[in-house]
Design an enzyme around this catalytic site. Structure first.
Site, PDB file in Angstrom:
ATOM      1  N   LYS A  41       0.866  -1.179   0.000  1.00  0.00           N
ATOM      2  CA  LYS A  41       0.000   0.000   0.000  1.00  0.00           C
ATOM      3  C   LYS A  41       0.906   1.234   0.000  1.00  0.00           C
ATOM      4  O   LYS A  41       1.478   1.602   1.016  1.00  0.00           O
ATOM      5  CB  LYS A  41      -0.881  -0.044   1.256  1.00  0.00           C
ATOM      6  CG  LYS A  41      -1.411   1.273   1.781  1.00  0.00           C
ATOM      7  CD  LYS A  41      -2.467   1.921   0.911  1.00  0.00           C
ATOM      8  CE  LYS A  41      -2.866   3.259   1.550  1.00  0.00           C
ATOM      9  NZ  LYS A  41      -1.938   4.351   1.193  1.00  0.00           N
ATOM     10  N   GLU A  81       8.859   1.538  11.291  1.00  0.00           N
ATOM     11  CA  GLU A  81       9.981   2.472  11.159  1.00  0.00           C
ATOM     12  C   GLU A  81       9.350   3.853  11.160  1.00  0.00           C
ATOM     13  O   GLU A  81       8.751   4.270  10.176  1.00  0.00           O
ATOM     14  CB  GLU A  81      10.769   2.192   9.873  1.00  0.00           C
ATOM     15  CG  GLU A  81      12.195   2.718   9.942  1.00  0.00           C
ATOM     16  CD  GLU A  81      12.329   4.135   9.433  1.00  0.00           C
ATOM     17  OE1 GLU A  81      11.975   5.063  10.210  1.00  0.00           O
ATOM     18  OE2 GLU A  81      12.774   4.326   8.303  1.00  0.00           O
ATOM     19  N   CYS A  87      13.389  10.457   7.069  1.00  0.00           N
ATOM     20  CA  CYS A  87      13.127  10.037   8.454  1.00  0.00           C
ATOM     21  C   CYS A  87      14.373  10.188   9.324  1.00  0.00           C
ATOM     22  O   CYS A  87      14.266  10.500  10.506  1.00  0.00           O
ATOM     23  CB  CYS A  87      12.558   8.638   8.521  1.00  0.00           C
ATOM     24  SG  CYS A  87      13.552   7.427   7.657  1.00  0.00           S
ATOM     25  N   GLU A 101       8.867  16.000  15.521  1.00  0.00           N
ATOM     26  CA  GLU A 101       9.389  15.876  14.166  1.00  0.00           C
ATOM     27  C   GLU A 101       8.599  16.817  13.238  1.00  0.00           C
ATOM     28  O   GLU A 101       7.376  16.823  13.249  1.00  0.00           O
ATOM     29  CB  GLU A 101       9.217  14.433  13.679  1.00  0.00           C
ATOM     30  CG  GLU A 101       9.808  14.219  12.302  1.00  0.00           C
ATOM     31  CD  GLU A 101       9.638  12.782  11.805  1.00  0.00           C
ATOM     32  OE1 GLU A 101       8.537  12.240  11.932  1.00  0.00           O
ATOM     33  OE2 GLU A 101      10.626  12.221  11.302  1.00  0.00           O
TER      34      GLU A 101
HETATM   35  P1  ADP Z   1       2.531  11.035   6.846  1.00  0.00           P
HETATM   36  O1  ADP Z   1       1.889  11.777   7.969  1.00  0.00           O
HETATM   37  O2  ADP Z   1       3.959  11.304   6.711  1.00  0.00           O
HETATM   38  O3  ADP Z   1       1.761  11.059   5.567  1.00  0.00           O
HETATM   39  P2  ADP Z   1       1.425   8.523   7.471  1.00  0.00           P
HETATM   40  O4  ADP Z   1       1.838   7.654   8.592  1.00  0.00           O
HETATM   41  O5  ADP Z   1       0.097   9.172   7.541  1.00  0.00           O
HETATM   42  O6  ADP Z   1       2.580   9.549   7.306  1.00  0.00           O
HETATM   43  O7  ADP Z   1       1.514   7.759   6.087  1.00  0.00           O
HETATM   44  C1  ADP Z   1       2.364   6.699   5.820  1.00  0.00           C
HETATM   45  C2  ADP Z   1       1.564   5.595   5.171  1.00  0.00           C
HETATM   46  O8  ADP Z   1       0.581   5.155   6.103  1.00  0.00           O
HETATM   47  C3  ADP Z   1       0.800   6.004   3.915  1.00  0.00           C
HETATM   48  O9  ADP Z   1       0.837   4.945   2.978  1.00  0.00           O
HETATM   49  C4  ADP Z   1      -0.602   6.196   4.429  1.00  0.00           C
HETATM   50  O10 ADP Z   1      -1.601   5.996   3.438  1.00  0.00           O
HETATM   51  C5  ADP Z   1      -0.694   5.127   5.484  1.00  0.00           C
HETATM   52  N1  ADP Z   1      -1.713   5.377   6.505  1.00  0.00           N
HETATM   53  C6  ADP Z   1      -2.165   6.567   6.959  1.00  0.00           C
HETATM   54  N2  ADP Z   1      -3.140   6.386   7.870  1.00  0.00           N
HETATM   55  C7  ADP Z   1      -3.321   5.057   8.003  1.00  0.00           C
HETATM   56  C8  ADP Z   1      -4.186   4.231   8.793  1.00  0.00           C
HETATM   57  N3  ADP Z   1      -5.066   4.748   9.634  1.00  0.00           N
HETATM   58  N4  ADP Z   1      -4.052   2.898   8.668  1.00  0.00           N
HETATM   59  C9  ADP Z   1      -3.151   2.341   7.838  1.00  0.00           C
HETATM   60  N5  ADP Z   1      -2.338   3.065   7.059  1.00  0.00           N
HETATM   61  C10 ADP Z   1      -2.409   4.405   7.123  1.00  0.00           C
END
Ligand code: ADP
Length: 494
Positions: free
Chosen positions: A188, A264, A299, A398
């Site tokens: 994903k 990570e 990161c 961060e």
């Molecule tokens: P950022 O804030 O840097 O965008 P995220 O942690 O939101 O970091 O995003 C990293 C990945 O996690 C992306 O692929 C995003 O679609 C996914 N993601 C965000 N929210 C969720 C969630 N509730 N469950 C699973 N995956 C998620």
């Protein structure tokens, strides 16, 4: 890579993107899509399929079928090795296309993206291709009336959820060892950086990876990501992203099948400069690169600059001068040193951090503003705050943007205290001419990687992973295979 080659690719139209399930492109079953917005100029590049739970279900069924009955997990290691090498060959062959596509989607400056994205992705596939037949089980040192065999088995279905800052590199860090160990994967990508990974999936198929072994579901984290996290038939979830999402994934695991979750997460990494650093000009240059490249969307970025008080003024001025001179702008220009911020939302978050730091009393030395607004893109000046107190938000949270917090320290013990006064523990650096001090600092700092007289650049042979709230488990190196294999003991009476 030449500028004219990049320019020939920069305006190519991109077809609407579909999911990649069981070797086929498919729309989301509900027909829903998301717009892909270019951070370079705010234009709409194309659309992505916006996967729902039913689509995720199909991808997991495809991966499970490929794992339970397909040829990949059963193939001789030499066969898996061949396919993984072919994937690396194809990534290299299409390196420029992949790099430009990725940059149009996520905004990283091309000079860096070319090396960090197709460059490291190809290297990662090669590394794990070579590991396929070199990491194996054990015979335990038992008494001679028994035989203890320790098998190493693939775990099954691996879900990988990856972020937008280095999609190909980080994607490869998860996909390649998972595949090498014989697993099947559902990937994903992030909403704002899916294009190059969708292309990678096509290249994997072209290289001979059987259908269902790598599936890609695009869409929203809170929908497609959540569905993966809550699914009962995902064995391992490997994630790189924010701490907020990391916590959610642990919850999903607890609410479903206790799938193993490897995180990570981010960092607030200290870059510690002692007065006895071997070359303060070099330290300043690399410190600036360590926070401003890819607009700070790294990161391991060295976002806290700890400077020994005796050199503080001069050193901060050096870094600020480099920051002020950096070429920020068109990520597809080879001369650009820092490209675009990935999204309007991230740019807003960066600017909010700047406002808050100023309000808390930190001193803005350079930067702080959005620039090139007339392009429609999301660009920000490399920004440096001095006189940051370790209690301020800028020292604790961060940013994931081009914002550096300079903090003075008095001596080695003070540096260690400030460096470790964080909930994170991903990366760090120490600049010193003293070998003993360097080793003492490496031991004292709580982090997954401590650089000495450099920042960043570690290659695939060494592990990357955090301690404390930077996560658990390791990407890269042979240790990454531990995440994607189970140990099984056979205890045989002779
Ligand atoms: P950022 O804030 O840097 O965008 P995220 O942690 O939101 O970091 O995003 C990293 C990945 O996690 C992306 O692929 C995003 O679609 C996914 N993601 C965000 N929210 C969720 C969630 N509730 N469950 C699973 N995956 C998620």
């Amino acid at each position: 890579m030449r500028q004219d080659q990049i320019d020939a690719l920069r305006n190519l139209s991109i077809a609407p993107q579909q999911l990649f399930i069981a070797g086929r492109h498919e729309p989301a079953s509900a027909g829903t899509t998301l717009d892909v917005v270019s951070p370079l100029d705010g234009s709409r590049l194309t659309t992505l399929a916006d996967a729902g739970a039913a689509d995720v279900e199909r991808a997991i069924i495809a991966a499970r079928k490929a794992f339970d009955t397909g040829s990949w997990p059963r193939a001789a290691p030499a066969e898996r090795k061949k396919v993984l090498h072919r994937i690396a060959d194809l990534i290299e062959k299409h390196a420029l296309e992949l790099a430009v596509l990725g940059v149009r989607d996520n905004g990283t400056e091309i000079a860096m993206a070319y090396k960090a994205e197709p460059g490291s992705a190809a290297g990662t596939f090669r590394y794990y291709a070579e590991a396929v037949d070199k990491v194996h089980g054990e015979i335990a040192p038992t008494a001679d009336n028994v035989l203890g065999l320790v098998h190493r088995e693939p775990v099954g279905v691996v879900a990988a959820i990856v972020p937008w800052n280095f999609p190909l590199m980080i994607g490869a860090w998860k996909i390649a060892p998972a595949l090498a160990a014989g697993n099947c994967v559902v990937l994903k990508p992030a909403e704002t950086a899916s294009l190059s990974l969708l292309r990678l999936a096509e290249l994997c198929a072209e290289a001979g990876l059987p259908e269902g072994v790598l599936n890609v579901v695009t869409g929203r984290g809170a929908v497609a990501g959540e569905a993966l996290g809550l699914h009962m038939d995902v064995d391992v979830l490997a994630f790189t992203g924010s701490g907020v999402t990391g916590r959610r994934l642990l919850e999903y695991s607890a609410r479903s099948n206790l799938k193993r979750v490897y995180l990570e997460l981010g960092g607030k990494s200290p870059n510690i400069v002692f007065a006895d650093a071997p070359d303060l000009d070099l330290a300043a240059k690399i410190s600036a690169q360590g926070i401003y490249r890819n607009s700070g969307q790294v990161c391991v970025a060295g976002s806290r600059l700890l400077v020994e008080r005796s050199i503080r003024e001069a050193f901060v001025a050096k870094v600020a001068a480099i920051a002020a001179r950096m070429t920020v702008g068109d990520p597809l220009d080879l001369a650009t040193e820092a490209g675009a911020v990935n999204s309007a939302a991230q740019l807003e978050r960066n600017l909010a951090h700047v406002e808050r730091a100023a309000a808390e009393g930190a001193v803005l030395v350079t930067g702080g503003r959005r620039i090139l607004e007339e392009t429609g893109g999301y660009y920000m000046q490399p920004t440096l705050f001095d006189a940051v107190h370790p209690d301020m938000a800028l020292a604790r949270e961060e940013v994931f943007g081009p914002v550096l917090a300079a903090i003075p320290f008095d001596d080695e013990a003070d540096a260690v205290r400030i460096a470790n006064a964080t909930s994170y523990g991903l990366a760090a650096a120490v600049w010193t001419s003293s070998l003993s001090r360097a080793h003492r600092m490496v031991r004292a700092i709580k982090a997954g990687v401590v650089h000495v007289n450099t920042y960043g650049g570690a290659d695939i042979t060494v592990p990357l992973g955090g301690v404390r709230q930077s996560g658990n488990g390791h990407d890269k190196s042979l240790h990454a295979l531990d995440k994607y294999t189970d140990l099984k003991t056979a205890w045989i009476s002779l």
